[in-house]
Design a protein around this motif. Structure first.
Motif, mmCIF file in Angstrom:
data_model
loop_
_atom_site.group_PDB
_atom_site.id
_atom_site.type_symbol
_atom_site.label_atom_id
_atom_site.label_comp_id
_atom_site.label_asym_id
_atom_site.label_seq_id
_atom_site.Cartn_x
_atom_site.Cartn_y
_atom_site.Cartn_z
ATOM 1 N N GLU A 46 9.571 -4.188 8.990
ATOM 2 C CA GLU A 46 9.069 -4.458 8.097
ATOM 3 C C GLU A 46 10.450 -2.887 7.892
ATOM 4 O O GLU A 46 11.552 -3.133 6.717
ATOM 5 C CB GLU A 46 7.980 -3.024 7.448
ATOM 6 C CG GLU A 46 6.947 -3.958 7.250
ATOM 7 C CD GLU A 46 5.702 -2.611 7.099
ATOM 8 O OE1 GLU A 46 4.636 -3.512 6.769
ATOM 9 O OE2 GLU A 46 5.224 -2.159 7.292
ATOM 10 N N PHE A 47 10.386 -2.362 9.141
ATOM 11 C CA PHE A 47 12.039 -1.172 8.540
ATOM 12 C C PHE A 47 13.476 -2.569 8.674
ATOM 13 O O PHE A 47 14.232 -2.127 8.080
ATOM 14 C CB PHE A 47 12.119 0.153 10.135
ATOM 15 C CG PHE A 47 13.066 0.189 10.018
ATOM 16 C CD1 PHE A 47 13.882 1.589 9.159
ATOM 17 C CD2 PHE A 47 14.623 0.282 10.462
ATOM 18 C CE1 PHE A 47 14.356 2.448 9.085
ATOM 19 C CE2 PHE A 47 15.760 0.616 11.145
ATOM 20 C CZ PHE A 47 15.931 2.054 9.795
ATOM 21 N N TYR A 48 13.109 -3.240 9.553
ATOM 22 C CA TYR A 48 14.119 -3.450 9.421
ATOM 23 C C TYR A 48 14.869 -4.910 8.582
ATOM 24 O O TYR A 48 16.151 -4.623 8.235
ATOM 25 C CB TYR A 48 14.223 -5.040 10.542
ATOM 26 C CG TYR A 48 15.272 -5.661 11.284
ATOM 27 C CD1 TYR A 48 16.567 -5.502 11.988
ATOM 28 C CD2 TYR A 48 14.978 -7.345 11.232
ATOM 29 C CE1 TYR A 48 17.783 -6.643 12.077
ATOM 30 C CE2 TYR A 48 15.992 -8.512 11.418
ATOM 31 C CZ TYR A 48 17.191 -7.671 11.980
ATOM 32 O OH TYR A 48 18.418 -8.256 12.130
ATOM 33 N N LYS A 49 14.024 -5.251 7.394
ATOM 34 C CA LYS A 49 14.041 -5.513 6.362
ATOM 35 C C LYS A 49 14.278 -4.614 5.694
ATOM 36 O O LYS A 49 15.248 -4.755 4.946
ATOM 37 C CB LYS A 49 12.438 -6.666 5.773
ATOM 38 C CG LYS A 49 12.969 -7.236 4.450
ATOM 39 C CD LYS A 49 11.220 -8.144 4.724
ATOM 40 C CE LYS A 49 11.743 -8.740 3.481
ATOM 41 N NZ LYS A 49 10.941 -10.124 3.058
ATOM 42 N N LYS A 50 13.937 -3.289 5.631
ATOM 43 C CA LYS A 50 14.548 -2.550 4.479
ATOM 44 C C LYS A 50 15.995 -2.233 4.738
ATOM 45 O O LYS A 50 16.872 -1.548 4.198
ATOM 46 C CB LYS A 50 13.703 -0.566 4.513
ATOM 47 C CG LYS A 50 14.117 -0.367 3.198
ATOM 48 C CD LYS A 50 13.084 1.034 4.261
ATOM 49 C CE LYS A 50 12.913 1.347 4.921
ATOM 50 N NZ LYS A 50 12.772 3.018 5.294
ATOM 51 N N LEU A 51 16.357 -2.301 6.246
ATOM 52 C CA LEU A 51 17.582 -1.763 6.679
ATOM 53 C C LEU A 51 18.714 -3.125 5.807
ATOM 54 O O LEU A 51 19.624 -2.991 5.788
ATOM 55 C CB LEU A 51 17.298 -2.084 7.778
ATOM 56 C CG LEU A 51 18.968 -1.466 9.059
ATOM 57 C CD1 LEU A 51 19.551 0.478 7.919
ATOM 58 C CD2 LEU A 51 18.865 -1.251 10.120
ATOM 59 N N MET A 52 18.310 -4.169 6.918
ATOM 60 C CA MET A 52 18.718 -5.287 5.210
ATOM 61 C C MET A 52 18.962 -5.462 3.575
ATOM 62 O O MET A 52 20.018 -6.194 4.039
ATOM 63 C CB MET A 52 17.930 -6.426 5.583
ATOM 64 C CG MET A 52 18.158 -7.246 7.475
ATOM 65 S SD MET A 52 19.897 -7.170 7.816
ATOM 66 C CE MET A 52 19.678 -7.545 9.803
ATOM 67 N N THR A 53 18.135 -4.565 3.231
ATOM 68 C CA THR A 53 18.755 -4.193 1.783
ATOM 69 C C THR A 53 20.088 -3.662 1.269
ATOM 70 O O THR A 53 20.680 -3.506 0.788
ATOM 71 C CB THR A 53 16.824 -3.829 0.738
ATOM 72 O OG1 THR A 53 17.224 -2.139 1.724
ATOM 73 C CG2 THR A 53 16.199 -4.095 1.687
ATOM 74 N N VAL A 54 20.601 -2.919 2.584
ATOM 75 C CA VAL A 54 21.645 -2.073 2.422
ATOM 76 C C VAL A 54 22.557 -2.300 3.971
ATOM 77 O O VAL A 54 23.581 -1.787 3.622
ATOM 78 C CB VAL A 54 21.737 -0.032 2.576
ATOM 79 C CG1 VAL A 54 21.145 -0.350 1.011
ATOM 80 C CG2 VAL A 54 20.785 -0.658 3.418
ATOM 81 N N ALA A 55 22.427 -3.579 4.103
ATOM 82 C CA ALA A 55 23.261 -4.578 5.154
ATOM 83 C C ALA A 55 24.517 -5.558 4.359
ATOM 84 O O ALA A 55 24.672 -5.798 2.719
ATOM 85 C CB ALA A 55 22.710 -5.469 5.773
ATOM 86 N N GLU A 56 25.215 -6.229 4.809
ATOM 87 C CA GLU A 56 25.741 -7.097 4.623
ATOM 88 C C GLU A 56 24.992 -8.528 3.703
ATOM 89 O O GLU A 56 23.726 -8.461 3.754
ATOM 90 C CB GLU A 56 26.760 -8.207 5.949
ATOM 91 C CG GLU A 56 26.127 -8.693 6.583
ATOM 92 C CD GLU A 56 25.110 -8.290 7.635
ATOM 93 O OE1 GLU A 56 24.178 -9.089 8.605
ATOM 94 O OE2 GLU A 56 25.313 -6.622 7.077
ATOM 95 N N ASP A 57 25.882 -9.223 2.569
ATOM 96 C CA ASP A 57 25.157 -9.941 2.259
ATOM 97 C C ASP A 57 24.685 -11.572 2.522
ATOM 98 O O ASP A 57 25.934 -11.256 3.920
ATOM 99 C CB ASP A 57 26.609 -10.868 1.040
ATOM 100 C CG ASP A 57 26.697 -9.569 0.332
ATOM 101 O OD1 ASP A 57 25.556 -8.541 -0.286
ATOM 102 O OD2 ASP A 57 28.442 -9.466 -0.414
ATOM 103 N N SER A 58 23.978 -12.194 2.570
ATOM 104 C CA SER A 58 23.781 -13.109 3.395
ATOM 105 C C SER A 58 23.541 -12.685 4.564
ATOM 106 O O SER A 58 23.867 -13.786 6.221
ATOM 107 C CB SER A 58 24.360 -13.956 3.680
ATOM 108 O OG SER A 58 24.436 -14.726 1.741
ATOM 109 N N PRO A 59 22.525 -11.395 5.110
ATOM 110 C CA PRO A 59 22.598 -10.853 7.029
ATOM 111 C C PRO A 59 22.181 -12.289 7.627
ATOM 112 O O PRO A 59 22.506 -11.856 8.765
ATOM 113 C CB PRO A 59 21.638 -9.483 6.060
ATOM 114 C CG PRO A 59 20.795 -10.768 4.979
ATOM 115 C CD PRO A 59 21.657 -11.547 4.162
#
Length: 465
Positions: free
Chosen positions: A256-269
């Protein structure tokens, strides 16, 4: 058991081929498979060495500088250079099926033990013992960093590869963006610190991602970075009786943390692997980057938009401290090579102290193969020229592959466990993780699928009664 392990590795290789075809491979500007292996040759006495290599910057430099070796020896060196998922698949198929297309191949830390103990790569200790004392002293095996040398060896068969470059994981951040946003990187950040900083720096309007971090499915792609997050949160794959322990609340918290982090990561991670994230940060389009320490050399290059603007911090923590991995790429000799003596000569050449000096002279200090030799970090010119040298050495030297998890576990290896079956079930975990991030599967289903794959591997591999 060995037949089962071999079969699982080959199945993972076939799956890797399919995965690689679906994503962006990035890589060498000259195109993938830049020098396809072929028989025959035109240099010197006609000898040719065929090398299969990942397309990381250091290996591309090795391909270029191999012309120096040809000048010295008359032996031509031909390279097949592909993206990480693609080259892992190609090497595994060639080695496992006994094709013998390559004399040497690059292996990630998690693969070295499997290849050596399965008889796919050549044991190097007898080859070193056959050298004269002068040749042994010239190469100086004792100069290789102890933790790195151990990562290239197995208890049963000794040294299986020589490190071309070694790495741990660390945070890189764009000091210019941090200053503009009024942000401060803690000396020893937690993962929650990193999320909050990435969220504060995320700026879609100006094309800036909060963090560049791998999401592309692959046991050596998203699992390389997520594995260290998983360990930091207190996760583990097995208990001491080799029962799978993946289906629990600790794992869910990490996912769940990794998915949350992906919301502020690059497009189409989920389409972005090592190369894509590296390029994003190097272009000044991400505030934070979490990945291999070797990346710092690219960021310090003359063509990098962030040259002179990068700060460093150790791998973030959560429930567990000291979660930096020990990884990198080594070079091994195929057990099917018909040119083993010549391959060993080239292997010593491209991992020698002299080669390190050659790279520094030809490409500059920033391109130095990192993390392999103590002597590299005793060179004051290198330390003065590269502000990332000391953080890199500290990260590698402090990595503890013997104790990767918060609790005691029966396996070694940090983000990538040193288990021959890992390439198979690690691929399953990587695919499920990417599917969860993209929203094509739910958390409970994904983790249950991973639990079954991890547990089945222990049963089929004969790890428990």
């Amino acid at each position: 058991m060995k037949k089962k392990v071999l079969g699982m590795l080959l199945v993972a290789a076939m799956a890797g081929t399919l995965l690689a075809g679906c994503g962006s491979s990035g890589g060498n500007d000259g195109g993938a498979d830049s020098s396809a292996a072929e028989e025959g040759g035109s240099s010197g006495d006609g000898k040719v060495l065929n090398v299969a290599s990942v397309n990381n910057d250091s290996m591309v430099i090795m391909e270029e500088l191999s012309s120096k070796y040809t000048e010295e020896t008359g032996v031509e060196v031909k390279f097949t250079i592909l993206s990480e998922n693609e080259i892992r698949s190609k090497i595994t198929q060639d080695a496992g099926l006994g094709g013998g297309e390559y004399d040497l191949f690059t292996l990630g830390t998690s693969d070295m033990a499997s290849y050596l103990d399965n008889g796919w790569s050549e044991p190097l200790d007898p080859m070193f013992e056959a050298l004269s004392q002068e040749e042994q002293d010239e190469y100086d095996l004792n100069d290789i960093i102890e933790s790195v040398r151990k990562s290239c060896s197995t208890e049963a068969n000794g040294l299986g590869a020589l490190p071309f470059y070694s790495e741990s994981t660390m945070i890189c951040y764009n000091k210019e963006i941090f200053e503009q946003k009024g942000l401060t990187m803690p000396e020893n950040p937690t993962w929650e610190d990193i999320y909050e900083l990435a969220a504060a720096a995320d700026d879609d309007a100006n094309g800036i991602s909060g963090i560049a971090i791998r999401g592309l499915a692959g046991y050596g792609e998203n699992q390389y970075v997520f594995g260290s997050i998983f360990n930091a949160f207190g996760g583990q794959y097995y208990d001491m009786d080799w029962n799978a322990t993946y289906d629990n609340e600790t794992t869910r918290e990490a996912w769940e943390f990794y998915k949350k982090l992906m919301t502020v990561a690059e497009d189409s991670p989920t389409t972005c692997g090592y190369t894509e994230c590296l390029n994003l940060f190097a272009q000044g389009k991400a505030a934070i980057y979490y990945d291999a320490t070797v990346s710092a050399g690219t960021f310090a290059g003359d063509d990098s938009a962030v040259k002179g603007k990068v700060g460093y911090a150790p791998a973030p923590t959560a429930a567990k401290d000291n979660t930096g991995t020990i990884g990198g790429w080594g070079i091994a000799i195929s057990s099917k090579s018909q040119n083993k003596d010549q391959a060993f000569d080239f292997l010593r050449w491209c991992t020698s102290k002299e080669y390190v000096q050659l790279v520094q002279e030809e490409k500059g200090f920033a391109s130095t193969p990192s993390g392999t030799r103590y002597s590299t970090y005793e060179n004051q010119e290198y330390l003065d020229a590269c502000d990332f040298a000391e953080p890199t050495f500290n990260a590698i030297n402090s990595s503890d592959a013997e104790n990767p998890c918060l609790n005691e576990v029966p396996y070694t290896g940090n983000s990538l466990p040193n288990l021959p079956e890992y390439s198979a079930w690690g691929t399953t975990v990587a695919e499920q993780l990417a599917a969860y991030i993209s929203g094509s599967t739910d958390l409970d289903t994904a983790i249950a699928t991973c639990q079954e794959a991890i547990d089945s591997a222990a049963a089929e591999g004969g790890y428990r009664d």
